[in-house]
Scaffold this motif. Structure first.
Motif, PDB file in Angstrom:
ATOM      1  N   MET A   1       0.826  -1.205   0.000  1.00  0.00           N
ATOM      2  CA  MET A   1       0.000   0.000   0.000  1.00  0.00           C
ATOM      3  C   MET A   1       0.868   1.266   0.000  1.00  0.00           C
ATOM      4  O   MET A   1       0.543   2.232  -0.666  1.00  0.00           O
ATOM      5  CB  MET A   1      -0.938  -0.005   1.207  1.00  0.00           C
ATOM      6  N   VAL A   2       1.964   1.229   0.732  1.00  0.00           N
ATOM      7  CA  VAL A   2       2.838   2.395   0.822  1.00  0.00           C
ATOM      8  C   VAL A   2       3.374   2.767  -0.559  1.00  0.00           C
ATOM      9  O   VAL A   2       3.374   3.945  -0.935  1.00  0.00           O
ATOM     10  CB  VAL A   2       3.994   2.144   1.816  1.00  0.00           C
ATOM     11  N   ASP A   3       3.805   1.771  -1.340  1.00  0.00           N
ATOM     12  CA  ASP A   3       4.321   2.047  -2.683  1.00  0.00           C
ATOM     13  C   ASP A   3       3.259   2.670  -3.569  1.00  0.00           C
ATOM     14  O   ASP A   3       3.554   3.546  -4.394  1.00  0.00           O
ATOM     15  CB  ASP A   3       4.847   0.762  -3.333  1.00  0.00           C
ATOM     16  N   LYS A   4       2.014   2.252  -3.422  1.00  0.00           N
ATOM     17  CA  LYS A   4       0.923   2.820  -4.218  1.00  0.00           C
ATOM     18  C   LYS A   4       0.722   4.295  -3.885  1.00  0.00           C
ATOM     19  O   LYS A   4       0.431   5.107  -4.765  1.00  0.00           O
ATOM     20  CB  LYS A   4      -0.378   2.058  -3.977  1.00  0.00           C
ATOM     21  N   ILE A   5       0.882   4.635  -2.618  1.00  0.00           N
ATOM     22  CA  ILE A   5       0.725   6.033  -2.203  1.00  0.00           C
ATOM     23  C   ILE A   5       1.828   6.882  -2.828  1.00  0.00           C
ATOM     24  O   ILE A   5       1.562   7.934  -3.406  1.00  0.00           O
ATOM     25  CB  ILE A   5       0.715   6.154  -0.665  1.00  0.00           C
ATOM     26  N   TYR A   6       3.069   6.410  -2.713  1.00  0.00           N
ATOM     27  CA  TYR A   6       4.180   7.150  -3.312  1.00  0.00           C
ATOM     28  C   TYR A   6       3.990   7.282  -4.825  1.00  0.00           C
ATOM     29  O   TYR A   6       4.218   8.350  -5.398  1.00  0.00           O
ATOM     30  CB  TYR A   6       5.515   6.465  -3.013  1.00  0.00           C
ATOM     31  N   SER A   7       3.568   6.212  -5.481  1.00  0.00           N
ATOM     32  CA  SER A   7       3.346   6.247  -6.930  1.00  0.00           C
ATOM     33  C   SER A   7       2.243   7.235  -7.296  1.00  0.00           C
ATOM     34  O   SER A   7       2.337   7.949  -8.297  1.00  0.00           O
ATOM     35  CB  SER A   7       2.987   4.855  -7.451  1.00  0.00           C
ATOM     36  N   SER A  40       5.941  14.863   6.095  1.00  0.00           N
ATOM     37  CA  SER A  40       6.707  13.652   6.366  1.00  0.00           C
ATOM     38  C   SER A  40       6.669  13.306   7.849  1.00  0.00           C
ATOM     39  O   SER A  40       6.712  14.193   8.708  1.00  0.00           O
ATOM     40  CB  SER A  40       8.160  13.854   5.932  1.00  0.00           C
ATOM     41  N   GLU A  41       6.617  12.015   8.132  1.00  0.00           N
ATOM     42  CA  GLU A  41       6.674  11.565   9.524  1.00  0.00           C
ATOM     43  C   GLU A  41       8.006  11.932  10.164  1.00  0.00           C
ATOM     44  O   GLU A  41       8.116  11.999  11.378  1.00  0.00           O
ATOM     45  CB  GLU A  41       6.450  10.052   9.585  1.00  0.00           C
ATOM     46  N   ARG A  63      -2.210  15.199   6.568  1.00  0.00           N
ATOM     47  CA  ARG A  63      -1.826  13.839   6.917  1.00  0.00           C
ATOM     48  C   ARG A  63      -0.320  13.803   7.129  1.00  0.00           C
ATOM     49  O   ARG A  63       0.429  14.540   6.498  1.00  0.00           O
ATOM     50  CB  ARG A  63      -2.183  12.846   5.798  1.00  0.00           C
ATOM     51  N   PHE A  64       0.105  12.942   8.043  1.00  0.00           N
ATOM     52  CA  PHE A  64       1.521  12.724   8.301  1.00  0.00           C
ATOM     53  C   PHE A  64       1.870  11.375   7.713  1.00  0.00           C
ATOM     54  O   PHE A  64       1.332  10.349   8.126  1.00  0.00           O
ATOM     55  CB  PHE A  64       1.804  12.777   9.804  1.00  0.00           C
ATOM     56  N   PHE A  65       2.735  11.404   6.696  1.00  0.00           N
ATOM     57  CA  PHE A  65       3.021  10.175   5.969  1.00  0.00           C
ATOM     58  C   PHE A  65       4.413  10.222   5.365  1.00  0.00           C
ATOM     59  O   PHE A  65       4.842  11.243   4.845  1.00  0.00           O
ATOM     60  CB  PHE A  65       2.007   9.973   4.830  1.00  0.00           C
TER      61      PHE A  65
END
Length: 108
Positions: A1-7, A40-41, A63-65
């Motif tokens: 899921m994290v990679d999808k967010i970055y993409s 960014s976190e 959002r913090f991500f």
């Protein structure tokens, strides 16, 4: 899921719906162009508080991500601590993905 967010952040960049950097994001907030702020976190507590307060005042979602290195890499820049999303559709989809990721991980 994290990679999808970055993409997806990369896609928003290509569509011209993303700004990055503290100054650019502050201007987007003040001019009411920002629909979502992502911090960014790894950002300093001062930066997190500054953008949290500004977003609360302007009624903009935040959002913090992510890690600042990866945020920069996926949008074709160097490290980035703050990103502004300028379009509601992109902002809504990113919030769903980020919130869903945290729910999947038990709120970590």
């Amino acid at each position: 899921m994290v990679d999808k967010i970055y993409s997806f952040l990369g896609l928003a960049t290509k569509a011209g719906k993303l700004l990055s950097g503290e100054d650019a994001c502050e201007r987007a907030l003040k001019s009411e162009k920002a629909c979502l702020i992502i911090v960014s976190e790894e950002a300093s507590e001062n930066t997190k508080k500054k953008f949290s307060d500004s977003c609360a005042y302007k009624g903009v979602d935040i959002r913090f991500f992510g890690r600042k290195e990866l945020l920069g890499r996926y949008i074709g820049k160097e490290m980035r601590v703050v990103i502004a999303i300028l379009e509601r559709g992109f902002a809504g989809h990113l919030m769903e993905m980020i919130d869903g990721m945290y729910l999947q991980n038990g709120g970590e």
